[in-house]
Scaffold this active site. Structure first.
Site, PDB file in Angstrom:
ATOM      1  N   LYS B  77       0.855  -1.198   0.000  1.00 13.88           N
ATOM      2  CA  LYS B  77       0.000   0.000   0.000  1.00 13.88           C
ATOM      3  C   LYS B  77       0.885   1.240   0.000  1.00 13.88           C
ATOM      4  CE  LYS B  77      -3.971   1.884   2.616  1.00 13.88           C
ATOM      5  NZ  LYS B  77      -4.841   1.670   3.792  1.00 13.88           N
ATOM      6  N   SER B 152      -9.723   1.971   3.006  1.00 11.25           N
ATOM      7  CA  SER B 152      -8.804   2.654   2.129  1.00 11.25           C
ATOM      8  C   SER B 152      -7.811   1.749   1.408  1.00 11.25           C
ATOM      9  CB  SER B 152      -8.031   3.704   2.919  1.00 11.25           C
ATOM     10  OG  SER B 152      -7.206   3.095   3.892  1.00 11.25           O
ATOM     11  N   SER B 176     -10.031  -0.395   7.290  1.00 12.09           N
ATOM     12  CA  SER B 176      -9.462  -0.203   5.946  1.00 12.09           C
ATOM     13  C   SER B 176      -8.763  -1.409   5.347  1.00 12.09           C
ATOM     14  CB  SER B 176      -8.485   0.975   5.952  1.00 12.09           C
ATOM     15  OG  SER B 176      -9.186   2.180   5.952  1.00 12.09           O
TER      16      SER B 176
END
Lengths: 96, 487
Positions: B77, B152, B176
């Site tokens: 990420k 996210s 997330s």
């Protein structure tokens, strides 16, 4: 709904060092009022004798030895800086 | 069938027997990304040249020195810093930010012999639940490209679901990892707060954030957590507790285990399909010898407001470092220092980030602190107490990971409160700091649903045990989106 004025929102934006357009100011004024309204829910609780929980784990005095060691390289770090001179970060004149 | 549809064990066997090189596997991974990512848009950046060079080096390592993840591809990420590879947090603010060090988790992936393929899309600074607030692109759900992948960690979950990489790292502040894992039909674990070092994570809310693995199966998830977990002296909040051997707990034996199902997590606001999928999952677990009963987490309704006060306050504080001076975006119009701060932040931050900064700044202001922030921290204590009570009687707690399947792109509820209610099933877990996983547990109109299994502090092993037993008794994890098969 809790009342928040645009002036209050702009004062918060000033403290947050954030320039806002007029449109943004209107949008965020509304959002801030909604957000503050959440506190009404928390007011249902009796929190008088509850200790605030600041962290998921209670670790106390996490210390390490004060030992000199290699840190990040200054020249490498300055590659991310917009403007620099003689190893220092350059900003516009503050005092004229 | 592509190489990336093979299990970790199958891939390792091919590598060990020299029927496949790590370089070939890495090349195939980049070919998959090239074929698939135009549609899915999971990656912000890839690092093919460096990855292939590393793969060649790893190929020289003797087979006996290799662990279970050696030579396998992983995506990271893009709010986790990577030395020499741009780390943007999906924000214009950090568009050109080139870190000079690796996050501890990245060092650990390297130590495990994994090959980093690139950086995965997210909501800007991890603020959001759809990956639509990224400054660069909207990631699509591999099961239906008209839908969001969640957020996210939407890029991480979508990349795994689409078969671009079998392993990815995400981060979870209020759901997330778990919500995008549920939306994309993959396995996502938020470990106990402190289980994984946060050194090198671009912070959203420091007392809630945790890095965790997103994978295709529970076993792969356990292997990846094994690789990244453990104490780190660079993160004072990381725990010195020993990390157990997670794989050893994947026995399938859950006879006599006690499961609590909070009535507050099965009530209004949770869709019928999600609720039914949980009830069906409980039947499966019962058939394996576990027992379940309804429980109450009485302060659940207070978790969401507490979460938003705390996370916004911490976010506003963390984001104050982006001032246009040291690194990151600097406005070209600014004529003095004051304007550098205000204009740089105004031009580089997106709407959601500005909103959180303003809410957080307000919350922490003199005169408001006691009314909002402190009150929220007290409510947090009560929420955490609910979990402590429950775990004195039950081994795990089970619910849906998300009340609905993935929303349509641009189809999220516009009303801010309704939007925030979608987090109701995940945010209490972050407040309490306990671990939780999402595993695939069904489908609704062709979109996946996720089952959330919550455990006590540092008891990821029990979560994995239950999740693995459930996974082996069902076939949801074997179903793949058409795009993964190249259709």
């Amino acid at each position: 709904m809790t009342k928040v004025t645009k002036e209050e929102l702009l004062s918060v934006a000033d403290r947050a060092m954030l320039a806002l357009t007029d449109e943004e100011a209107n949008l965020f004024t509304e959002d801030l009022a909604t957000f503050i309204g959440y506190a009404d829910k928390l007011n249902e609780l009796d929190l008088e004798n509850v200790v605030p929980m600041t962290h998921a784990l209670q670790q106390i005095n996490v210390m390490r030895e004060d030992v000199e060691r290699n840190v990040l390289d200054r020249d490498e770090m300055l590659k991310s800086v917009k403007e620099h001179e003689n190893g220092e970060i350059k900003v516009p004149t503050i005092l004229s | 069938m592509t190489l990336l549809n093979k299990t970790t064990a199958e891939l390792q066997s091919l590598l060990h027997n020299k029927e496949l090189t790590i370089k070939e596997l890495t090349e195939e991974t980049f070919a998959r990304v090239a074929n698939t990512d135009e549609a899915v848009q999971a990656f912000i950046s890839t690092n093919e040249t460096e990855a292939l060079k590393r793969a060649e080096e790893l190929d020289n390592e003797p087979v006996e020195n290799r662990g279970p993840l050696f030579g396998l591809p992983v995506g990271i990420k893009d709010n986790i810093v990577t030395k020499g590879i741009t780390t943007t947090a999906a924000s214009r603010m950090l568009e050109d930010f080139m870190p000079v060090y690796d996050a501890t988790v990245v060092e650990k992936l390297n130590d495990a012999g994994m090959v980093s393929i690139g950086k995965l899309n997210l909501d800007e600074f991890a603020m959001g639940s759809t990956t639509e607030t990224s400054a660069f692109k909207t990631t699509r759900n591999p099961w239906n490209l008209d839908h969001v992948p969640g957020g996210s960690s939407g890029g991480s979950a979508a990349a795994v679901a689409a078969g671009e990489v079998p392993f990815a790292l995400g981060t979870d502040t209020g759901g997330s990892i778990r919500q995008p894992a549920a939306f994309c039909g993959v396995v996502g674990m938020k470990p106990t707060y402190g289980r994984v070092s946060r050194y090198g994570l671009i912070a959203l809310a420091s007392s809630l954030d945790q890095i965790g693995p997103i994978t295709r199966t529970v076993e792969e998830n356990a292997l990846l957590l094994q690789a990244i977990a453990g104490h780190d002296e660079k993160d004072s909040s990381s725990s010195p507790k020993e990390v157990p051997n997670y794989k050893a707990h994947l026995t399938g034996d859950i006879k006599g285990m006690k499961i609590g199902v909070p009535k507050e997590y099965m009530g209004e606001g949770v869709g019928e399909d999600a609720k039914n999928a949980v009830l069906e999952a409980l039947k499966v677990l019962e058939s394996l010898g576990a027992e379940w009963e309804e429980i109450s987490l009485p302060h659940s309704a207070y978790a969401l407001p507490a979460y938003y006060f705390i996370s916004s306050a911490e976010a506003s504080s963390n984001l104050s470092r982006y001032d246009g001076v040291h690194y990151g975006y600097r406005s070209e119009d600014a004529k003095n220092l004051d304007e550098i701060y205000r204009k740089s932040r105004a031009e580089a931050f997106g709407t959601d980030v500005k909103r959180r900064i303003l809410l957080g700044t307000y919350t922490l202001s003199a005169g408001h602190y006691d009314d909002y922030y402190k009150k929220a921290q007290k409510a947090r204590m009560l929420v955490a107490g609910d979990f402590a009570n429950a775990f004195s009687k039950y081994d795990v707690i089970i619910s849906a990971a998300s009340p609905t399947t993935a929303y349509k792109i641009d189809g999220e509820p516009e009303d801010i409160v309704t939007k925030y209610m979608a987090d109701i099933l995940t945010t209490p877990i972050n407040l309490a700091g306990v671990p939780a996983i999402s595993v695939p547990c069904g489908f609704s109109n062709g979109l996946p649903l996720g089952l959330q299994i919550i455990g006590n502090h540092f008891d990821e092993a029990t979560i994995y045990k239950v999740a693995h037993a459930y996974e082996q008794a069902t076939d949801f994890h074997t179903r793949t989106p058409a795009i993964r098969e190249g259709k």
